[in-house]
Design a protein around this motif. Structure first.
Motif, PDB file in Angstrom:
ATOM      1  N   GLN A 128     -32.584  26.813 -12.291  1.00  0.00           N
ATOM      2  CA  GLN A 128     -32.677  26.451 -10.802  1.00  0.00           C
ATOM      3  C   GLN A 128     -33.756  25.355 -10.572  1.00  0.00           C
ATOM      4  O   GLN A 128     -33.554  24.760  -9.770  1.00  0.00           O
ATOM      5  CB  GLN A 128     -33.111  27.935  -9.918  1.00  0.00           C
ATOM      6  CG  GLN A 128     -31.823  28.722 -10.083  1.00  0.00           C
ATOM      7  CD  GLN A 128     -30.426  27.958  -9.408  1.00  0.00           C
ATOM      8  OE1 GLN A 128     -30.616  27.348  -8.496  1.00  0.00           O
ATOM      9  NE2 GLN A 128     -29.376  28.048 -10.109  1.00  0.00           N
ATOM     10  N   TRP A 129     -34.873  25.604 -11.240  1.00  0.00           N
ATOM     11  CA  TRP A 129     -36.243  24.824 -11.082  1.00  0.00           C
ATOM     12  C   TRP A 129     -35.760  23.417 -11.381  1.00  0.00           C
ATOM     13  O   TRP A 129     -35.931  22.381 -10.689  1.00  0.00           O
ATOM     14  CB  TRP A 129     -37.208  25.238 -11.914  1.00  0.00           C
ATOM     15  CG  TRP A 129     -38.394  24.211 -11.925  1.00  0.00           C
ATOM     16  CD1 TRP A 129     -39.058  23.863 -12.946  1.00  0.00           C
ATOM     17  CD2 TRP A 129     -39.320  23.644 -10.772  1.00  0.00           C
ATOM     18  NE1 TRP A 129     -40.001  22.722 -12.859  1.00  0.00           N
ATOM     19  CE2 TRP A 129     -40.402  22.969 -11.455  1.00  0.00           C
ATOM     20  CE3 TRP A 129     -39.000  24.188  -9.652  1.00  0.00           C
ATOM     21  CZ2 TRP A 129     -41.117  22.105 -10.987  1.00  0.00           C
ATOM     22  CZ3 TRP A 129     -40.223  23.304  -8.841  1.00  0.00           C
ATOM     23  CH2 TRP A 129     -41.100  22.557  -9.578  1.00  0.00           C
ATOM     24  N   ASN A 130     -35.008  23.390 -12.567  1.00  0.00           N
ATOM     25  CA  ASN A 130     -34.678  21.845 -12.969  1.00  0.00           C
ATOM     26  C   ASN A 130     -33.588  21.241 -12.014  1.00  0.00           C
ATOM     27  O   ASN A 130     -33.643  20.131 -11.853  1.00  0.00           O
ATOM     28  CB  ASN A 130     -34.007  21.992 -14.494  1.00  0.00           C
ATOM     29  CG  ASN A 130     -35.020  22.338 -15.400  1.00  0.00           C
ATOM     30  OD1 ASN A 130     -36.196  21.753 -15.440  1.00  0.00           O
ATOM     31  ND2 ASN A 130     -34.677  22.909 -16.691  1.00  0.00           N
ATOM     32  N   THR A 131     -32.742  22.085 -11.622  1.00  0.00           N
ATOM     33  CA  THR A 131     -31.697  21.483 -10.516  1.00  0.00           C
ATOM     34  C   THR A 131     -32.356  21.220  -9.443  1.00  0.00           C
ATOM     35  O   THR A 131     -32.082  19.981  -8.798  1.00  0.00           O
ATOM     36  CB  THR A 131     -30.610  22.835 -10.236  1.00  0.00           C
ATOM     37  OG1 THR A 131     -30.059  23.169 -11.560  1.00  0.00           O
ATOM     38  CG2 THR A 131     -29.584  22.215  -9.419  1.00  0.00           C
ATOM     39  N   GLN A 132     -33.400  21.874  -8.974  1.00  0.00           N
ATOM     40  CA  GLN A 132     -34.150  21.642  -7.574  1.00  0.00           C
ATOM     41  C   GLN A 132     -34.684  20.200  -7.952  1.00  0.00           C
ATOM     42  O   GLN A 132     -34.897  19.382  -6.946  1.00  0.00           O
ATOM     43  CB  GLN A 132     -35.119  22.563  -7.170  1.00  0.00           C
ATOM     44  CG  GLN A 132     -34.454  23.827  -6.251  1.00  0.00           C
ATOM     45  CD  GLN A 132     -33.681  23.060  -5.209  1.00  0.00           C
ATOM     46  OE1 GLN A 132     -32.451  22.955  -5.202  1.00  0.00           O
ATOM     47  NE2 GLN A 132     -34.277  23.117  -4.103  1.00  0.00           N
ATOM     48  N   GLY A 183     -42.548  10.003   4.321  1.00  0.00           N
ATOM     49  CA  GLY A 183     -42.449  11.479   4.900  1.00  0.00           C
ATOM     50  C   GLY A 183     -41.423  12.341   4.338  1.00  0.00           C
ATOM     51  O   GLY A 183     -41.783  13.591   3.951  1.00  0.00           O
ATOM     52  N   ILE A 184     -40.410  11.758   4.154  1.00  0.00           N
ATOM     53  CA  ILE A 184     -39.442  12.633   3.477  1.00  0.00           C
ATOM     54  C   ILE A 184     -39.702  12.630   1.996  1.00  0.00           C
ATOM     55  O   ILE A 184     -39.535  13.685   1.576  1.00  0.00           O
ATOM     56  CB  ILE A 184     -37.934  11.748   3.487  1.00  0.00           C
ATOM     57  CG1 ILE A 184     -37.224  11.536   4.985  1.00  0.00           C
ATOM     58  CG2 ILE A 184     -36.917  12.120   2.632  1.00  0.00           C
ATOM     59  CD1 ILE A 184     -36.278  10.733   5.328  1.00  0.00           C
ATOM     60  N   GLY A 185     -40.247  11.621   1.258  1.00  0.00           N
ATOM     61  CA  GLY A 185     -40.931  11.948   0.003  1.00  0.00           C
ATOM     62  C   GLY A 185     -41.935  13.047  -0.033  1.00  0.00           C
ATOM     63  O   GLY A 185     -41.749  13.814  -1.237  1.00  0.00           O
ATOM     64  N   GLN A 186     -42.808  13.126   1.070  1.00  0.00           N
ATOM     65  CA  GLN A 186     -43.806  13.892   1.123  1.00  0.00           C
ATOM     66  C   GLN A 186     -43.155  15.391   1.148  1.00  0.00           C
ATOM     67  O   GLN A 186     -43.756  16.454   0.627  1.00  0.00           O
ATOM     68  CB  GLN A 186     -44.611  13.642   2.095  1.00  0.00           C
ATOM     69  CG  GLN A 186     -45.796  14.780   2.422  1.00  0.00           C
ATOM     70  CD  GLN A 186     -46.923  14.380   3.615  1.00  0.00           C
ATOM     71  OE1 GLN A 186     -46.545  13.707   4.574  1.00  0.00           O
ATOM     72  NE2 GLN A 186     -47.956  14.903   3.722  1.00  0.00           N
ATOM     73  N   GLN A 187     -42.263  15.520   1.949  1.00  0.00           N
ATOM     74  CA  GLN A 187     -41.538  16.926   2.106  1.00  0.00           C
ATOM     75  C   GLN A 187     -40.837  17.232   1.005  1.00  0.00           C
ATOM     76  O   GLN A 187     -40.932  18.496   0.544  1.00  0.00           O
ATOM     77  CB  GLN A 187     -40.490  16.697   3.254  1.00  0.00           C
ATOM     78  CG  GLN A 187     -39.964  18.128   3.748  1.00  0.00           C
ATOM     79  CD  GLN A 187     -40.803  19.283   4.234  1.00  0.00           C
ATOM     80  OE1 GLN A 187     -41.864  18.897   4.943  1.00  0.00           O
ATOM     81  NE2 GLN A 187     -40.592  20.422   3.586  1.00  0.00           N
ATOM     82  N   ALA A 188     -40.246  16.461   0.191  1.00  0.00           N
ATOM     83  CA  ALA A 188     -39.524  16.774  -1.168  1.00  0.00           C
ATOM     84  C   ALA A 188     -40.725  17.142  -1.943  1.00  0.00           C
ATOM     85  O   ALA A 188     -40.433  18.202  -2.644  1.00  0.00           O
ATOM     86  CB  ALA A 188     -38.773  15.526  -1.514  1.00  0.00           C
ATOM     87  N   GLY A 189     -41.904  16.587  -2.053  1.00  0.00           N
ATOM     88  CA  GLY A 189     -42.970  17.023  -2.745  1.00  0.00           C
ATOM     89  C   GLY A 189     -43.454  18.330  -2.436  1.00  0.00           C
ATOM     90  O   GLY A 189     -43.510  19.027  -3.455  1.00  0.00           O
ATOM     91  N   GLY A 236     -41.936  25.732  -7.232  1.00  0.00           N
ATOM     92  CA  GLY A 236     -42.639  25.695  -8.421  1.00  0.00           C
ATOM     93  C   GLY A 236     -43.657  26.982  -8.515  1.00  0.00           C
ATOM     94  O   GLY A 236     -43.542  27.694  -9.419  1.00  0.00           O
ATOM     95  N   GLN A 237     -44.320  27.140  -7.381  1.00  0.00           N
ATOM     96  CA  GLN A 237     -45.083  28.237  -7.148  1.00  0.00           C
ATOM     97  C   GLN A 237     -44.279  29.564  -7.302  1.00  0.00           C
ATOM     98  O   GLN A 237     -44.865  30.596  -7.871  1.00  0.00           O
ATOM     99  CB  GLN A 237     -46.146  28.285  -6.024  1.00  0.00           C
ATOM    100  CG  GLN A 237     -47.141  27.234  -6.009  1.00  0.00           C
ATOM    101  CD  GLN A 237     -48.037  27.040  -4.826  1.00  0.00           C
ATOM    102  OE1 GLN A 237     -47.552  27.551  -3.885  1.00  0.00           O
ATOM    103  NE2 GLN A 237     -49.000  26.559  -4.952  1.00  0.00           N
ATOM    104  N   ALA A 238     -43.125  29.550  -6.398  1.00  0.00           N
ATOM    105  CA  ALA A 238     -42.353  30.934  -6.442  1.00  0.00           C
ATOM    106  C   ALA A 238     -41.741  30.991  -7.788  1.00  0.00           C
ATOM    107  O   ALA A 238     -41.890  32.392  -8.258  1.00  0.00           O
ATOM    108  CB  ALA A 238     -41.246  30.507  -5.510  1.00  0.00           C
ATOM    109  N   ALA A 239     -41.311  30.118  -8.561  1.00  0.00           N
ATOM    110  CA  ALA A 239     -41.006  30.494  -9.833  1.00  0.00           C
ATOM    111  C   ALA A 239     -41.979  30.820 -10.798  1.00  0.00           C
ATOM    112  O   ALA A 239     -41.803  31.612 -11.667  1.00  0.00           O
ATOM    113  CB  ALA A 239     -40.318  29.076 -10.660  1.00  0.00           C
TER     114      ALA A 239
END
Length: 182
Positions: free
Chosen positions: A40-44, A160-166, A173-176
């Protein structure tokens, strides 16, 4: 006693085998869960990568446009010249129509070639030029400001879209990591 001891040994062995099998099943389930989370992490990461890269590119472009005084978005407005204002389509038409109206009026009075007639034509031309230059200046300034604002807003929005994606990737990543730790 021997039969009872043998039965107890068999029961203990069966329990030990069952415990080993249960531990193996738990380990397999934990490994499966970890593999799923990694997938899931890699897919995201793959799904958000285009947005992240676009945002990075936009931010880089925005930094470039804002880093050089006198260039890019920091380019100062250059007012139109008198020649540019005179070449403005409406000015020539307005000037010609006004001069023709003044000449017709003076001709009707019989004063077409008088000093007063020439002074009226000169005053009209100067006032028309001054008024028209103000219009041309304001239009050029508004166009300049609109173009600068549009360019900035587009790049800022994309970054801003890139910032949101990051940020999304960071949260996921923290949840995983927390799930793996658990």
């Amino acid at each position: 006693a021997a039969i009872s001891s043998n039965a107890a040994g068999n029961a203990a062995s069966t329990q030990a085998n069952a415990a080993d099998q249960a531990a193996q099943l738990q380990k397999q389930e934990a490994d499966n869960s970890l593999a799923f989370q990694k997938q899931q992490w890699n897919t995201q990461q793959q799904n958000l990568a285009p947005w992240l890269h676009s945002g990075e590119g936009a931010l880089s472009s925005l930094n470039g446009l804002l880093s050089k005084p006198g260039q890019g978005l920091l380019t100062p407005f250059t007012p139109p010249t008198a020649a540019q204002a005179a070449a403005y389509p409406g000015y020539q038409f307005q000037l010609g129509q006004g001069e023709q109206a003044l000449q017709n009026s003076q001709a009707a009075k019989g004063n077409l070639v008088s000093g007063n007639s020439q002074e009226a034509l000169n005053n009209y031309a100067q006032n028309s030029a001054q008024s028209d230059y103000s219009n041309v200046y304001n239009q050029a300034f508004n166009t300049f400001e609109t173009n600068q604002t549009n360019q900035y807003n587009r790049l800022a929005g994309l970054s801003g879209i890139g910032q949101q994606a990051g940020s999304t990737l960071g949260s996921e990543g923290q949840a995983a990591a927390q799930n793996v730790g658990n």
